[in-house]
Write an enzyme that holds these catalytic residues in place. Structure first.
Site, PDB file in Angstrom:
ATOM      1  N   PRO A 134       0.800  -1.228   0.000  1.00  9.80           N
ATOM      2  CA  PRO A 134       0.000   0.000   0.000  1.00  9.80           C
ATOM      3  C   PRO A 134       0.837   1.285   0.000  1.00  9.80           C
ATOM      4  CG  PRO A 134       0.138  -0.873   2.217  1.00  9.80           C
ATOM      5  CD  PRO A 134       0.865  -1.857   1.329  1.00  9.80           C
ATOM      6  N   GLU A 135       2.168   1.167  -0.143  1.00 12.52           N
ATOM      7  CA  GLU A 135       3.040   2.336  -0.030  1.00 12.52           C
ATOM      8  C   GLU A 135       2.650   3.478  -0.956  1.00 12.52           C
ATOM      9  OE1 GLU A 135       6.027  -1.116   0.814  1.00 12.52           O
ATOM     10  OE2 GLU A 135       4.077  -0.825  -0.155  1.00 12.52           O
ATOM     11  N   VAL A 136       2.204   3.131  -2.172  1.00  8.25           N
ATOM     12  CA  VAL A 136       1.905   4.185  -3.150  1.00  8.25           C
ATOM     13  C   VAL A 136       0.764   5.097  -2.701  1.00  8.25           C
ATOM     14  CG1 VAL A 136       2.808   2.947  -5.146  1.00  8.25           C
ATOM     15  CG2 VAL A 136       0.431   2.573  -4.448  1.00  8.25           C
ATOM     16  N   LYS A 137      -0.030   4.648  -1.754  1.00  5.54           N
ATOM     17  CA  LYS A 137      -1.139   5.463  -1.257  1.00  5.54           C
ATOM     18  C   LYS A 137      -0.638   6.681  -0.486  1.00  5.54           C
ATOM     19  CE  LYS A 137      -4.483   1.663  -0.925  1.00  5.54           C
ATOM     20  NZ  LYS A 137      -5.345   0.867  -0.024  1.00  5.54           N
ATOM     21  N   ILE A 138       0.594   6.610   0.041  1.00 10.50           N
ATOM     22  CA  ILE A 138       1.148   7.756   0.763  1.00 10.50           C
ATOM     23  C   ILE A 138       2.380   8.312   0.038  1.00 10.50           C
ATOM     24  CG2 ILE A 138       0.257   7.007   2.996  1.00 10.50           C
ATOM     25  CD1 ILE A 138       3.138   6.070   3.682  1.00 10.50           C
TER      26      ILE A 138
END
Length: 249
Positions: A131-135
């Site tokens: 989920p890193e791309v969400k931040i």
């Protein structure tokens, strides 16, 4: 922080921050590296299992780590990222198989840690994701590992869409070796790991090294590397004793 115990010839490393969903921080990463090196230097260890305490395997970086990242300079962030990269590399350099036993969620750096292991076991209810791309973050180091396990397009999808995927999907993709029921997961994991007591330690170590050494080689060079390893294996005590036992039958 990290619990270490030995069952038979299996070294069990348990991420022990259940209240933080076993989130990674500097201390835990350092403890994992120390424990891997210690196991690597112990000839009685035939396999290493990394698992998580509580409900999840590992949720990635903790809040304090993210706060540190946000305030750090580029050079400080390079040093910090390199620490996790060293852990991923160390897993491949350790002579024995390293198995991740995933239950609950393995997300972000936790998913990277699981994928970095030589073998991945999971409960049938486990969940994975980046989920890193969400931040605005990039799951960058694990890309080198994921790209070696998957094709270009599937790697792109997993790393850039930020969704969670099931253990069954991970198995279908080849990112998980075996699924087991959540009940008795610890027992079945130990049984799986114990198989390494029944095969040659030197042959397993040489096979592990060979698999990773040929990553960057062309076909002919890979075959030649195999020739050299094959000849070296024939000279080991395990091989000589194995041939002798076979001929006696």
């Amino acid at each position: 922080m990290l619990l270490t115990e030995t069952t038979g010839s299996t070294r069990l490393l348990t991420l022990n921050r259940p209240d933080k969903r076993n989130a990674l921080n500097d201390e835990l990463i350092a403890a994992l590296k120390d424990a891997l090196r210690a196991a690597d230097g112990d000839d009685s260890v035939r396999c290493i299992v990394i698992r998580g305490a509580g409900k999840d395997f590992c949720s990635g970086a903790d809040l304090s780590a993210l706060q540190k990242i946000a305030a750090a300079s580029f050079e400080e962030n390079v040093e910090d990222a390199r620490s996790l990269a060293e852990l991923f590399e160390l897993i491949r350099k350790v002579r024995v198989p390293v198995i991740s036993a995933v239950h609950g969620r393995a997300l972000a750096g936790g998913c990277g840690l699981a994928t970095a292991c030589d073998l991945v076991l999971a409960t049938d209810t486990a969940r994975f994701g980046y989920p890193e791309v969400k931040i605005g973050f990039v799951p960058a180091m694990v890309a080198a590992i994921l790209r070696r396990n998957l094709g270009e397009k599937k790697s792109f999808e997993l790393l850039t869409r930020g969704f969670e995927y099931s253990a069954a999907e991970a198995l279908q993709l080849g990112l998980v070796n075996q699924l087991f029921p959540e009940e008795n997961f610890e027992t079945t994991t130990n049984e799986y790991a114990s198989a390494y007591t029944k095969v040659s330690a030197s042959a397993v170590a040489m096979t592990k090294r060979l698999i990773y050494d040929i990553d960057a080689l062309g076909f002919s060079d890979s075959i030649e590397k195999g020739v050299q390893v094959n000849a070296k294996a024939r000279m080991t005590d395990d091989c000589k004793k194995g041939i002798a036992r076979f001929l006696e039958k």
